[in-house]
Design a protein around this motif. Sequence first.
Motif, PDB file in Angstrom:
ATOM      1  N   ALA A   6       0.818  -1.221   0.000  1.00 34.56           N
ATOM      2  CA  ALA A   6       0.000   0.000   0.000  1.00 34.56           C
ATOM      3  C   ALA A   6       0.847   1.264   0.000  1.00 34.56           C
ATOM      4  CB  ALA A   6      -0.937   0.006   1.203  1.00 34.56           C
ATOM      5  N   PHE A   7       2.092   1.158   0.441  1.00 37.56           N
ATOM      6  CA  PHE A   7       2.931   2.339   0.594  1.00 37.56           C
ATOM      7  C   PHE A   7       4.075   2.411  -0.425  1.00 37.56           C
ATOM      8  CE2 PHE A   7       1.756   1.278   5.181  1.00 37.56           C
ATOM      9  CZ  PHE A   7       0.577   2.006   5.111  1.00 37.56           C
ATOM     10  N   GLN A   8       4.087   1.516  -1.383  1.00 37.63           N
ATOM     11  CA  GLN A   8       5.160   1.504  -2.373  1.00 37.63           C
ATOM     12  C   GLN A   8       5.037   2.682  -3.341  1.00 37.63           C
ATOM     13  OE1 GLN A   8       5.097  -2.298  -4.349  1.00 37.63           O
ATOM     14  NE2 GLN A   8       5.731  -3.418  -2.532  1.00 37.63           N
ATOM     15  N   GLU A   9       6.159   3.319  -3.602  1.00 40.65           N
ATOM     16  CA  GLU A   9       6.239   4.384  -4.620  1.00 40.65           C
ATOM     17  C   GLU A   9       7.093   3.824  -5.755  1.00 40.65           C
ATOM     18  OE1 GLU A   9       4.613   7.213  -5.734  1.00 40.65           O
ATOM     19  OE2 GLU A   9       5.189   8.274  -3.898  1.00 40.65           O
ATOM     20  N   THR A  10       6.501   3.619  -6.920  1.00 39.11           N
ATOM     21  CA  THR A  10       7.203   2.903  -7.980  1.00 39.11           C
ATOM     22  C   THR A  10       7.493   3.724  -9.228  1.00 39.11           C
ATOM     23  OG1 THR A  10       5.093   2.058  -8.842  1.00 39.11           O
ATOM     24  CG2 THR A  10       6.253   0.682  -7.226  1.00 39.11           C
ATOM     25  N   ASP A  11       6.884   4.895  -9.362  1.00 36.48           N
ATOM     26  CA  ASP A  11       7.105   5.696 -10.572  1.00 36.48           C
ATOM     27  C   ASP A  11       8.528   6.257 -10.570  1.00 36.48           C
ATOM     28  OD1 ASP A  11       5.942   7.181 -12.999  1.00 36.48           O
ATOM     29  OD2 ASP A  11       6.762   8.806 -11.788  1.00 36.48           O
ATOM     30  N   ARG A  12       9.299   5.908 -11.569  1.00 34.93           N
ATOM     31  CA  ARG A  12      10.717   6.288 -11.622  1.00 34.93           C
ATOM     32  C   ARG A  12      10.911   7.789 -11.629  1.00 34.93           C
ATOM     33  NH1 ARG A  12      14.493   6.677 -16.032  1.00 34.93           N
ATOM     34  NH2 ARG A  12      16.595   5.963 -15.482  1.00 34.93           N
ATOM     35  N   ASP A  13      10.120   8.500 -12.416  1.00 30.18           N
ATOM     36  CA  ASP A  13      10.257   9.955 -12.479  1.00 30.18           C
ATOM     37  C   ASP A  13       9.951  10.597 -11.129  1.00 30.18           C
ATOM     38  OD1 ASP A  13      10.964   9.808 -15.137  1.00 30.18           O
ATOM     39  OD2 ASP A  13       8.949  10.234 -15.891  1.00 30.18           O
ATOM     40  N   GLN A 165      14.180   2.179  -4.724  1.00 31.68           N
ATOM     41  CA  GLN A 165      12.952   1.872  -3.995  1.00 31.68           C
ATOM     42  C   GLN A 165      12.438   3.117  -3.292  1.00 31.68           C
ATOM     43  OE1 GLN A 165      14.674  -1.416  -1.559  1.00 31.68           O
ATOM     44  NE2 GLN A 165      12.938  -2.594  -2.324  1.00 31.68           N
ATOM     45  N   GLY A 166      11.138   3.275  -3.317  1.00 32.34           N
ATOM     46  CA  GLY A 166      10.537   4.419  -2.657  1.00 32.34           C
ATOM     47  C   GLY A 166       9.375   4.012  -1.778  1.00 32.34           C
ATOM     48  N   VAL A 167       9.244   4.710  -0.650  1.00 31.61           N
ATOM     49  CA  VAL A 167       8.112   4.471   0.231  1.00 31.61           C
ATOM     50  C   VAL A 167       7.443   5.807   0.546  1.00 31.61           C
ATOM     51  CG1 VAL A 167       9.624   4.546   2.262  1.00 31.61           C
ATOM     52  CG2 VAL A 167       7.352   3.548   2.471  1.00 31.61           C
ATOM     53  N   ALA A 168       6.127   5.825   0.436  1.00 29.22           N
ATOM     54  CA  ALA A 168       5.322   6.977   0.831  1.00 29.22           C
ATOM     55  C   ALA A 168       4.261   6.453   1.786  1.00 29.22           C
ATOM     56  CB  ALA A 168       4.686   7.638  -0.389  1.00 29.22           C
ATOM     57  N   LYS A 169       4.607   6.404   3.055  1.00 31.46           N
ATOM     58  CA  LYS A 169       3.669   5.895   4.064  1.00 31.46           C
ATOM     59  C   LYS A 169       2.844   7.081   4.547  1.00 31.46           C
ATOM     60  CE  LYS A 169       3.350   3.274   8.367  1.00 31.46           C
ATOM     61  NZ  LYS A 169       2.531   4.318   9.064  1.00 31.46           N
ATOM     62  N   LEU A 170       1.666   7.238   3.961  1.00 28.76           N
ATOM     63  CA  LEU A 170       0.861   8.439   4.159  1.00 28.76           C
ATOM     64  C   LEU A 170      -0.580   8.113   4.531  1.00 28.76           C
ATOM     65  CD1 LEU A 170       2.237  10.412   1.067  1.00 28.76           C
ATOM     66  CD2 LEU A 170       2.872  10.726   3.467  1.00 28.76           C
ATOM     67  N   SER A 171      -0.765   7.062   5.287  1.00 30.72           N
ATOM     68  CA  SER A 171      -2.107   6.669   5.744  1.00 30.72           C
ATOM     69  C   SER A 171      -3.053   6.370   4.590  1.00 30.72           C
ATOM     70  CB  SER A 171      -2.716   7.760   6.644  1.00 30.72           C
ATOM     71  OG  SER A 171      -1.923   7.982   7.787  1.00 30.72           O
ATOM     72  N   GLN A 172      -2.485   5.842   3.494  1.00 29.72           N
ATOM     73  CA  GLN A 172      -3.337   5.494   2.355  1.00 29.72           C
ATOM     74  C   GLN A 172      -4.373   4.431   2.711  1.00 29.72           C
ATOM     75  OE1 GLN A 172       0.010   5.635   2.385  1.00 29.72           O
ATOM     76  NE2 GLN A 172       0.889   5.981   0.328  1.00 29.72           N
ATOM     77  N   ASN A 173      -4.108   3.677   3.779  1.00 28.85           N
ATOM     78  CA  ASN A 173      -5.019   2.609   4.181  1.00 28.85           C
ATOM     79  C   ASN A 173      -6.169   3.102   5.056  1.00 28.85           C
ATOM     80  OD1 ASN A 173      -3.036   3.229   6.099  1.00 28.85           O
ATOM     81  ND2 ASN A 173      -3.189   1.243   7.101  1.00 28.85           N
ATOM     82  N   ARG A 174      -6.273   4.426   5.239  1.00 29.06           N
ATOM     83  CA  ARG A 174      -7.359   4.989   6.042  1.00 29.06           C
ATOM     84  C   ARG A 174      -8.487   5.492   5.149  1.00 29.06           C
ATOM     85  NH1 ARG A 174      -6.261   2.583  10.672  1.00 29.06           N
ATOM     86  NH2 ARG A 174      -4.039   2.787  11.123  1.00 29.06           N
ATOM     87  N   ASP A 175      -9.700   5.465   5.664  1.00 25.09           N
ATOM     88  CA  ASP A 175     -10.828   5.997   4.897  1.00 25.09           C
ATOM     89  C   ASP A 175     -10.748   7.531   4.868  1.00 25.09           C
ATOM     90  OD1 ASP A 175     -11.893   7.020   7.318  1.00 25.09           O
ATOM     91  OD2 ASP A 175     -13.086   5.208   7.636  1.00 25.09           O
ATOM     92  N   ASP A 176     -11.597   8.136   4.059  1.00 24.65           N
ATOM     93  CA  ASP A 176     -11.524   9.583   3.855  1.00 24.65           C
ATOM     94  C   ASP A 176     -11.708  10.369   5.149  1.00 24.65           C
ATOM     95  OD1 ASP A 176     -11.015   9.360   1.176  1.00 24.65           O
ATOM     96  OD2 ASP A 176     -13.074   9.711   0.527  1.00 24.65           O
ATOM     97  N   THR A 177     -12.603   9.921   6.003  1.00 19.31           N
ATOM     98  CA  THR A 177     -12.862  10.643   7.250  1.00 19.31           C
ATOM     99  C   THR A 177     -11.612  10.684   8.129  1.00 19.31           C
ATOM    100  OG1 THR A 177     -15.210  10.050   7.235  1.00 19.31           O
ATOM    101  CG2 THR A 177     -14.234  10.687   9.365  1.00 19.31           C
ATOM    102  N   ASN A 178     -10.989   9.545   8.325  1.00 16.56           N
ATOM    103  CA  ASN A 178      -9.792   9.484   9.164  1.00 16.56           C
ATOM    104  C   ASN A 178      -8.590  10.123   8.475  1.00 16.56           C
ATOM    105  OD1 ASN A 178     -10.350   7.837  11.777  1.00 16.56           O
ATOM    106  ND2 ASN A 178     -11.444   6.740  10.175  1.00 16.56           N
ATOM    107  N   TYR A 179      -8.516   9.986   7.165  1.00 11.40           N
ATOM    108  CA  TYR A 179      -7.432  10.598   6.394  1.00 11.40           C
ATOM    109  C   TYR A 179      -7.447  12.119   6.569  1.00 11.40           C
ATOM    110  CZ  TYR A 179      -4.233  10.978   2.351  1.00 11.40           C
ATOM    111  OH  TYR A 179      -3.166  11.213   1.522  1.00 11.40           O
ATOM    112  N   LYS A 180      -8.634  12.713   6.450  1.00  6.38           N
ATOM    113  CA  LYS A 180      -8.762  14.169   6.606  1.00  6.38           C
ATOM    114  C   LYS A 180      -8.487  14.584   8.053  1.00  6.38           C
ATOM    115  CE  LYS A 180     -12.076  14.687   2.812  1.00  6.38           C
ATOM    116  NZ  LYS A 180     -13.499  14.965   2.450  1.00  6.38           N
TER     117      LYS A 180
END
Length: 206
Positions: A6-13, A165-180
């Motif tokens: 869920a937290f993988q960042e794969t775009d090379r650019d 390798q890149g990681v963006a651990k940004l609470s992507q696994n949370r619903d919109d209410t908790n994310y906001k």
Amino acid sequence: MYIPKAFQETDRDTLFQFIRNHSFALLISTGEDGIPVATHLPIELMPTADGQFQLVGHLAKANPQAKLLARDTPSLAIFSGAHSYISSSWYDHVNVPTWNYLSVQVTGRTNTLTDDETLAFLRQQVDKYEAKSKCSVSVESMTEAYVRKEMRGLVAFTMTIDSLQGVAKLSQNRDDTNYKAIIAELRQTGDPNADALADEMAARRA
């Protein structure tokens, strides 16, 4: 590095731009005794003659790590971005606290530059970081002779990009209410790191 899917960042650019934006890195090599050594330093992403990319940097010649960089030494460069503690009190349900962050790791092999290559690299690096200075300096304003004299105290190196390798651990696994809610709480901390993290989260789920 370990990265949940869920937290993988794969775009090379995207990963390359992150390196450009967060160029103050940690370079790790392993000594002949098997003990890792590390140095914090600015490392630049630069094109090669064949259109690929490599990392380039320099460190003090007196630094023991400098002696390891001339023999195709396997190394690891870590580029870190915004990060912050995430309290589980910010959720609308019971959970555990965590830490959000952004990071890119590069593995590759290092080799050292010649004096002329080092001078060319330093010219580009100084120009990059002096671009916003009110009274900017350059290799030319310091004089090439002076810079070459100072170069005796450093070792410049290149590093291949064998893995990225890149990681963006940004609470992507949370619903919109908790994310906001997380974004709102981060903005109230008064911490510039937390605020930058909130900006990144807001931009990714607008």
